[in-house]
Design an enzyme around this catalytic site. Structure first.
Site, PDB file in Angstrom:
ATOM      1  N   GLY A  31     -83.710   4.306-104.477  1.00  0.00           N
ATOM      2  CA  GLY A  31     -84.323   4.299-103.151  1.00  0.00           C
ATOM      3  C   GLY A  31     -85.290   5.448-102.951  1.00  0.00           C
ATOM      4  N   HIS A  34     -91.363   4.930-103.611  1.00  0.00           N
ATOM      5  CA  HIS A  34     -92.747   5.380-103.619  1.00  0.00           C
ATOM      6  C   HIS A  34     -93.545   4.422-104.492  1.00  0.00           C
ATOM      7  CE1 HIS A  34     -91.739   6.898-107.565  1.00  0.00           C
ATOM      8  NE2 HIS A  34     -90.805   7.681-107.054  1.00  0.00           N
ATOM      9  N   HIS A  37     -92.104   3.173-107.843  1.00  0.00           N
ATOM     10  CA  HIS A  37     -91.132   2.079-107.730  1.00  0.00           C
ATOM     11  C   HIS A  37     -91.845   0.752-107.408  1.00  0.00           C
ATOM     12  CE1 HIS A  37     -88.495   5.559-106.209  1.00  0.00           C
ATOM     13  NE2 HIS A  37     -87.863   5.141-107.289  1.00  0.00           N
ATOM     14  N   GLN A  61     -73.893   9.405-111.992  1.00  0.00           N
ATOM     15  CA  GLN A  61     -74.942   9.996-112.829  1.00  0.00           C
ATOM     16  C   GLN A  61     -75.375  11.384-112.336  1.00  0.00           C
ATOM     17  OE1 GLN A  61     -77.679   6.625-111.953  1.00  0.00           O
ATOM     18  NE2 GLN A  61     -79.282   8.167-111.941  1.00  0.00           N
ATOM     19  N   GLY A 147     -89.225   2.619-115.482  1.00  0.00           N
ATOM     20  CA  GLY A 147     -90.444   3.413-115.584  1.00  0.00           C
ATOM     21  C   GLY A 147     -90.424   4.370-116.766  1.00  0.00           C
ATOM     22  N   ASP A 150     -88.947   8.027-116.745  1.00  0.00           N
ATOM     23  CA  ASP A 150     -87.651   8.372-117.334  1.00  0.00           C
ATOM     24  C   ASP A 150     -87.603   7.772-118.741  1.00  0.00           C
ATOM     25  OD1 ASP A 150     -85.980   9.460-114.832  1.00  0.00           O
ATOM     26  OD2 ASP A 150     -87.227   7.792-114.191  1.00  0.00           O
ATOM     27  N   VAL A 176     -96.638   6.388-112.849  1.00  0.00           N
ATOM     28  CA  VAL A 176     -97.595   6.395-111.740  1.00  0.00           C
ATOM     29  C   VAL A 176     -97.666   7.821-111.203  1.00  0.00           C
ATOM     30  CG1 VAL A 176     -98.141   5.439-109.464  1.00  0.00           C
ATOM     31  CG2 VAL A 176     -97.018   4.000-111.194  1.00  0.00           C
ATOM     32  N   SER A 185     -92.227  11.024-107.671  1.00  0.00           N
ATOM     33  CA  SER A 185     -90.772  11.126-107.772  1.00  0.00           C
ATOM     34  C   SER A 185     -90.201  11.273-106.376  1.00  0.00           C
ATOM     35  CB  SER A 185     -90.397  12.354-108.609  1.00  0.00           C
ATOM     36  OG  SER A 185     -89.029  12.674-108.411  1.00  0.00           O
TER      37      SER A 185
HETATM   38  P1  AMP Z   1     -85.217   6.301-109.471  1.00  0.00           P
HETATM   39  O1  AMP Z   1     -85.165   5.740-108.087  1.00  0.00           O
HETATM   40  O2  AMP Z   1     -85.797   7.671-109.549  1.00  0.00           O
HETATM   41  O3  AMP Z   1     -83.899   6.142-110.200  1.00  0.00           O
HETATM   42  O4  AMP Z   1     -86.235   5.387-110.280  1.00  0.00           O
HETATM   43  C1  AMP Z   1     -86.070   4.001-110.361  1.00  0.00           C
HETATM   44  C2  AMP Z   1     -87.007   3.459-111.401  1.00  0.00           C
HETATM   45  O5  AMP Z   1     -88.358   3.760-111.029  1.00  0.00           O
HETATM   46  C3  AMP Z   1     -86.785   4.083-112.791  1.00  0.00           C
HETATM   47  O6  AMP Z   1     -86.935   3.070-113.774  1.00  0.00           O
HETATM   48  C4  AMP Z   1     -87.888   5.103-112.858  1.00  0.00           C
HETATM   49  O7  AMP Z   1     -88.297   5.400-114.182  1.00  0.00           O
HETATM   50  C5  AMP Z   1     -89.005   4.396-112.103  1.00  0.00           C
HETATM   51  N1  AMP Z   1     -89.962   5.382-111.614  1.00  0.00           N
HETATM   52  C6  AMP Z   1     -89.707   6.459-110.831  1.00  0.00           C
HETATM   53  N2  AMP Z   1     -90.826   7.178-110.640  1.00  0.00           N
HETATM   54  C7  AMP Z   1     -91.809   6.555-111.334  1.00  0.00           C
HETATM   55  C8  AMP Z   1     -93.199   6.810-111.548  1.00  0.00           C
HETATM   56  N3  AMP Z   1     -93.813   7.861-111.016  1.00  0.00           N
HETATM   57  N4  AMP Z   1     -93.886   5.955-112.318  1.00  0.00           N
HETATM   58  C9  AMP Z   1     -93.278   4.885-112.892  1.00  0.00           C
HETATM   59  N5  AMP Z   1     -91.981   4.574-112.721  1.00  0.00           N
HETATM   60  C10 AMP Z   1     -91.257   5.407-111.959  1.00  0.00           C
END
Ligand code: AMP
Length: 282
Positions: A31, A34, A37, A61, A147, A150, A176, A185
């Protein structure tokens, strides 16, 4: 767009879509959505009939000293954003729905989890692979989108999917970035104004590495040293790690021959940011 909170309801939603012959994509997130996502969701919608995004701040995690309690949560804003890019359902379970009393099963991928973020965040990947396995079992998607932000996580999940014969196709979406290069992030909002501008060193150091490789540098230690000095010159930056491993195996190498992952983690105050780039000898 539906917002679904129980596993039972999620399964019913998926079964109904399957009966209509629809293909299903899953985009797992925590969640505070941005543009990073949303890019994953748009990519998913372009390839599958139904897009389900999970919004779950997964407690398993996070380490005991990490930001689980204050991790940003905004279901109303997230729903509007997800709806805007064509998401069909948000899966938003409670922690008790995912980890009921007497919960005792975990998925652990060995070897590639023992470096990079696996070293600085013990138990992190065990939590990630556990929750992603559960989400795959609940949703049974045809495709799942992650993404490159990670990058190690994608490799760990890919290893798990192959090793455990999970019937899902993975797709990795490029990072992105903000206009000044900072990788988007959910944690960027923790940064003060000064930290936010200091954080530009991350993408700048990665660009420098790309430039060195472009100019013919193949010595991994030299590339790493150049990246470390850009970051350590920034007084607000405190280095967690900068490492370069061959890609996708994540083994140590001294010379760049094909592809290598340059990955870094840096703290600005209490905020830990990660970024990476794939170096390629052409
Ligand atoms: P998170 O909510 O941070 O766990 O991210 C959820 C998914 O979005 C994961 O697969 C991340 O790698 C991807 N993600 C987060 N930030 C970015 C970004 N700046 N560019 C591409 N994918 C992203």
């Amino acid at each position: 767009m539906r917002v679904i909170e129980t596993i039972q309801e999620m399964r019913a939603f998926v079964s109904a879509a399957r009966r209509q012959g629809k293909s299903i994509a899953l985009v797992p997130t925590m969640g505070a959505l941005h543009e990073g996502h949303l890019t994953l969701m748009r990519r998913a919608k372009a390839q599958c009939d139904i897009v389900i995004t999970s919004i779950f701040v997964n407690p398993t995690q996070f380490g005991p000293q990490e930001d689980l309690a204050c991790y940003p949560r905004d279901l109303t804003g997230d729903s509007e954003k997800a709806n805007g890019v064509g998401v069909d359902a948000i899966f938003h379970p409670t922690a008790a729905e995912m980890y009921p009393n007497r919960y005792a099963s975990y998925v652990h991928v060995e070897k590639i989890t023992a470096k990079l973020c696996g070293l600085s965040r013990p138990g992190h990947f065990r939590g990630v692979t556990t929750v992603v396995s559960k989400l795959f079992n609940i949703v049974q998607p045809d495709k799942a989108f992650f993404g490159q932000k990670d990058a190690q996580q994608v490799l760990v999940i890919d290893q798990m999917v192959r090793d455990l014969n999970m019937n899902v196709q993975l797709e990795m979406v490029p990072i992105v970035r903000e206009d000044d290069g900072l990788a988007m992030s959910s944690r960027n909002r923790y940064l003060s104004t000064e930290e936010r501008s200091a954080a530009m060193v991350l993408s700048q150091s990665l660009s420098l590495a790309q430039q060195l490789v472009h100019d013919g540098e193949r010595d991994i230690a030299k590339i790493r040293t150049a990246v470390v000095s850009v970051i350590t010159e920034q007084p607000l930056a405190s280095l967690d790690y900068v490492e370069i491993y061959n890609y996708p195996e994540l083994e140590s190498v001294s010379t760049l021959s094909t592809k290598a992952l340059l990955a870094l983690a840096v703290r600005f105050g209490t905020t830990r940011l990660i970024d990476n780039t794939i170096l390629e000898a052409t």
